[in-house]
Design an enzyme around this catalytic site. Sequence first.
Site, PDB file in Angstrom:
ATOM      1  N   THR A   5      -5.602 -79.607  -3.759  1.00 49.67           N
ATOM      2  CA  THR A   5      -4.229 -79.278  -4.123  1.00 49.67           C
ATOM      3  C   THR A   5      -3.253 -80.049  -3.256  1.00 49.67           C
ATOM      4  O   THR A   5      -3.493 -80.238  -2.074  1.00 49.67           O
ATOM      5  CB  THR A   5      -3.954 -77.774  -3.921  1.00 49.67           C
ATOM      6  OG1 THR A   5      -4.776 -77.043  -4.811  1.00 49.67           O
ATOM      7  CG2 THR A   5      -2.511 -77.412  -4.195  1.00 49.67           C
ATOM      8  N   LYS A  37      -0.041 -75.749 -10.920  1.00 52.27           N
ATOM      9  CA  LYS A  37      -0.129 -74.968  -9.683  1.00 52.27           C
ATOM     10  C   LYS A  37       1.242 -74.534  -9.175  1.00 52.27           C
ATOM     11  O   LYS A  37       1.380 -74.060  -8.066  1.00 52.27           O
ATOM     12  CB  LYS A  37      -0.824 -75.802  -8.608  1.00 52.27           C
ATOM     13  CG  LYS A  37      -2.184 -76.301  -9.031  1.00 52.27           C
ATOM     14  CD  LYS A  37      -2.709 -77.322  -8.057  1.00 52.27           C
ATOM     15  CE  LYS A  37      -3.919 -78.029  -8.599  1.00 52.27           C
ATOM     16  NZ  LYS A  37      -4.357 -79.099  -7.713  1.00 52.27           N
ATOM     17  N   GLY A  49       4.711 -72.515  -5.460  1.00 53.21           N
ATOM     18  CA  GLY A  49       3.515 -73.318  -5.625  1.00 53.21           C
ATOM     19  C   GLY A  49       2.399 -72.698  -4.814  1.00 53.21           C
ATOM     20  O   GLY A  49       2.644 -71.973  -3.844  1.00 53.21           O
ATOM     21  N   SER A 129      -4.514 -80.066   0.550  1.00 52.83           N
ATOM     22  CA  SER A 129      -5.224 -81.166   1.206  1.00 52.83           C
ATOM     23  C   SER A 129      -4.390 -82.435   1.296  1.00 52.83           C
ATOM     24  O   SER A 129      -4.512 -83.188   2.254  1.00 52.83           O
ATOM     25  CB  SER A 129      -6.531 -81.449   0.478  1.00 52.83           C
ATOM     26  OG  SER A 129      -6.286 -81.738  -0.881  1.00 52.83           O
TER      27      SER A 129
END
Length: 177
Positions: A5, A37, A49, A129
């Site tokens: 993500t 997301k 988010g 990430s």
Amino acid sequence: MFKATTILAYRNEKGAVIGGDGQVTFGNCVLKGNATKIRSLYHNKILSGFAGSTADAFSLFDMFEGILENKKGDLLKSVIDFSKAWRKDKYLRRLEAMMIVLNKEHIFILSGTGDVVEPEDGRIAAIGSGGNYALCAARALDKFGNPLEPKDLVLESLKIAGELCIYTNENIKILEL
């Protein structure tokens, strides 16, 4: 650090924007490339988010939206109450998840450990990430780029993150206030 993500939020005097990539991975395999997301909450006045699993996202978004309704959209009061509720819940506090929520006045990063973090600059926040890549790109574009519209700054920053992070793709979705 959550893999799979990248969520980036940005606010300035022109508006508030959140963007996210669409990649969902399982280990080192891509399961889906066009997931959503990010979400609008409370009558499209709050943007949010999520980094973590999809089922957790739905649970936490619903819980947060209920608190927003109860607090009549007051984001500051809502994030504090939400953080307390998230931390106190035996199941939810174990989730490896993070959220960003923002409106035109505030931006916060939330976690199950009770964190309610307002970025130092009050303008840019990222999770996931690829979050650090997107955050650095957004800071550089905000500071040194020609004046960009908030939507363009988020889009370009997420594209840069997508070029660097193997868990981030360039299938970007954006919401703005």
